[in-house]
Design a protein around this motif. Structure first.
Motif, PDB file in Angstrom:
ATOM      1  N   THR A 128      36.059  63.741 -27.948  1.00  0.00           N
ATOM      2  CA  THR A 128      34.719  64.266 -27.663  1.00  0.00           C
ATOM      3  C   THR A 128      34.182  63.575 -26.418  1.00  0.00           C
ATOM      4  O   THR A 128      34.239  62.350 -26.314  1.00  0.00           O
ATOM      5  CB  THR A 128      33.766  63.999 -28.848  1.00  0.00           C
ATOM      6  N   CYS A 154      25.431  65.042 -36.947  1.00  0.00           N
ATOM      7  CA  CYS A 154      26.897  65.084 -37.001  1.00  0.00           C
ATOM      8  C   CYS A 154      27.445  66.000 -35.914  1.00  0.00           C
ATOM      9  O   CYS A 154      27.058  67.174 -35.833  1.00  0.00           O
ATOM     10  CB  CYS A 154      27.372  65.623 -38.353  1.00  0.00           C
ATOM     11  N   SER A 156      30.046  68.526 -34.441  1.00  0.00           N
ATOM     12  CA  SER A 156      30.785  69.554 -35.180  1.00  0.00           C
ATOM     13  C   SER A 156      31.718  70.330 -34.266  1.00  0.00           C
ATOM     14  O   SER A 156      31.363  70.675 -33.139  1.00  0.00           O
ATOM     15  CB  SER A 156      29.807  70.515 -35.858  1.00  0.00           C
ATOM     16  N   ARG A 157      32.925  70.604 -34.798  1.00  0.00           N
ATOM     17  CA  ARG A 157      33.903  71.431 -34.084  1.00  0.00           C
ATOM     18  C   ARG A 157      34.036  72.795 -34.735  1.00  0.00           C
ATOM     19  O   ARG A 157      34.966  73.545 -34.440  1.00  0.00           O
ATOM     20  CB  ARG A 157      35.262  70.730 -34.083  1.00  0.00           C
ATOM     21  N   ASP A 193      31.746  70.887 -40.748  1.00  0.00           N
ATOM     22  CA  ASP A 193      32.736  69.939 -40.233  1.00  0.00           C
ATOM     23  C   ASP A 193      32.295  68.519 -40.575  1.00  0.00           C
ATOM     24  O   ASP A 193      31.465  67.929 -39.898  1.00  0.00           O
ATOM     25  CB  ASP A 193      32.889  70.095 -38.718  1.00  0.00           C
ATOM     26  N   GLN A 195      34.476  65.961 -40.750  1.00  0.00           N
ATOM     27  CA  GLN A 195      35.460  64.993 -40.266  1.00  0.00           C
ATOM     28  C   GLN A 195      35.375  64.668 -38.781  1.00  0.00           C
ATOM     29  O   GLN A 195      36.139  63.835 -38.310  1.00  0.00           O
ATOM     30  CB  GLN A 195      36.872  65.485 -40.595  1.00  0.00           C
ATOM     31  N   CYS A 196      34.513  65.322 -38.049  1.00  0.00           N
ATOM     32  CA  CYS A 196      34.354  64.975 -36.632  1.00  0.00           C
ATOM     33  C   CYS A 196      33.871  63.530 -36.539  1.00  0.00           C
ATOM     34  O   CYS A 196      32.900  63.140 -37.194  1.00  0.00           O
ATOM     35  CB  CYS A 196      33.364  65.914 -35.953  1.00  0.00           C
ATOM     36  N   LYS A 199      29.262  60.846 -34.699  1.00  0.00           N
ATOM     37  CA  LYS A 199      28.064  60.920 -35.542  1.00  0.00           C
ATOM     38  C   LYS A 199      27.027  59.912 -35.051  1.00  0.00           C
ATOM     39  O   LYS A 199      27.362  58.787 -34.688  1.00  0.00           O
ATOM     40  CB  LYS A 199      28.408  60.635 -37.006  1.00  0.00           C
ATOM     41  N   GLU A 237      23.783  69.368 -37.961  1.00  0.00           N
ATOM     42  CA  GLU A 237      25.159  69.585 -37.508  1.00  0.00           C
ATOM     43  C   GLU A 237      25.086  70.179 -36.102  1.00  0.00           C
ATOM     44  O   GLU A 237      24.495  71.244 -35.905  1.00  0.00           O
ATOM     45  CB  GLU A 237      25.912  70.512 -38.457  1.00  0.00           C
ATOM     46  N   TRP A 242      35.184  69.378 -27.701  1.00  0.00           N
ATOM     47  CA  TRP A 242      36.256  68.612 -28.341  1.00  0.00           C
ATOM     48  C   TRP A 242      37.602  69.047 -27.779  1.00  0.00           C
ATOM     49  O   TRP A 242      37.861  70.242 -27.599  1.00  0.00           O
ATOM     50  CB  TRP A 242      36.223  68.836 -29.855  1.00  0.00           C
ATOM     51  N   GLU A 244      41.806  68.314 -28.306  1.00  0.00           N
ATOM     52  CA  GLU A 244      42.827  67.697 -29.140  1.00  0.00           C
ATOM     53  C   GLU A 244      43.669  66.757 -28.292  1.00  0.00           C
ATOM     54  O   GLU A 244      44.239  67.148 -27.273  1.00  0.00           O
ATOM     55  CB  GLU A 244      43.708  68.757 -29.790  1.00  0.00           C
TER      56      GLU A 244
END
Length: 284
Positions: A128, A154, A156-157, A193, A195-196, A199, A237, A242, A244
């Protein structure tokens, strides 16, 4: 910080959370580093360049960066310490854990050592882009007035889900949907989401949630938000950019199996009273 009842925060945790002083950084960036020496300079350079530039534009803005080396074996701490020498220990601090405790355990250690009015959790892989912290700040502000100065934003993706599905195998897509269903069914409602790793929490929200946290590995985000929703802490959110990063993936089957097991433990242990959520006193 006011004295707390030992039942609400065990001594092992309480001693790491410092009292608020007369001068606190506006923001604390918390980086959790497992074994990622190659990624440290990329994320640190981006973060510190942004923070230094922002501080020059706003003299009232202050910050600290806490790097938590989660028992790595590749001299990650040495790389991080160079930034502490360059920018000063008041701006960059490094915590080195002798043994690997898992991402949740490492982040909790960093949170209990932080001094910032707002605490940003970020992964060291740079997936991110750091300037997106401004999006989280706007999301946090939109939640005002904050009850007892508590709020969470949070990253979010979720808005990238269709694109990611097109690039994933059928098996990985099935695992993703299965995990999302378990999160919704067992623990957290309304957050697409969980798990991003990006935060932003107010200091009070961090104190309340991390004081009750038990899970120390990858599913700790879910328990964190479960606790927040139980305490009725408002959560925003916010869509973030993002990318990978190669080498930052979990091993699909076994990691998802462990996370599914943790989700079940979270639900059952709170339901049976083995784990309890007891609001702590307000951080002064």
């Amino acid at each position: 910080m006011k004295k707390r009842n030992s039942s609400s925060m065990p001594k092992a945790r309480r001693k790491y959370y410092p009292a608020s002083g007369t001068h606190l950084p506006n923001s604390c960036l918390l980086l959790c580093l497992p074994t990622m020496k190659r990624n440290v300079p990329v994320m640190m350079d981006e973060a510190l360049n942004y923070l230094e530039k922002r501080q020059k534009q706003d003299s009232k803005f202050t910050y600290e960066v806490i790097v938590v080396d989660d028992g790595s074996q590749d001299q990650t701490s040495k790389v991080a310490f160079k930034y502490s020498q360059k920018y000063g220990s008041d701006k960059v601090r490094v915590i080195t854990l002798v043994q690997n405790r898992g991402k949740g355990g490492a982040v909790r250690m960093g949170v209990f050592s932080s001094r910032g009015e707002k605490i940003l959790m970020a992964d060291a892989d740079g997936a991110t882009k750091f300037p997106d912290v401004e999006k989280l700040e706007k999301g946090l502000s939109a939640l005002q007035p904050w009850p007892d100065q508590m709020a969470i934003a949070c990253g979010s993706r979720a808005h990238l889900e269709k694109e990611s599905i097109a690039q994933r195998s059928y098996f990985r897509t099935l695992l993703m949907y299965g995990f999302h269903f378990l999160v919704w069914f067992l623990c957290v409602k309304g957050i697409r989401d969980t798990q991003c790793g990006f935060k932003l929490l107010t200091r009070e929200a961090a104190a309340q949630t991390f004081s009750s946290l038990h899970i120390e590995r990858w599913a700790f985000d879910v328990e964190l938000l479960y606790i927040a929703q139980f305490l009725k802490i408002p959560i925003a959110e916010v869509a973030v950019n993002w990318t990978e990063i190669e080498g930052s993936k979990l091993v699909p089957f076994w990691s998802w199996l462990q996370m599914g097991k943790d989700l079940l433990f979270i639900r059952l242990r709170y339901l049976m009273g083995a784990w309890r959520i007891e609001p702590t006193r307000k951080v002064s």
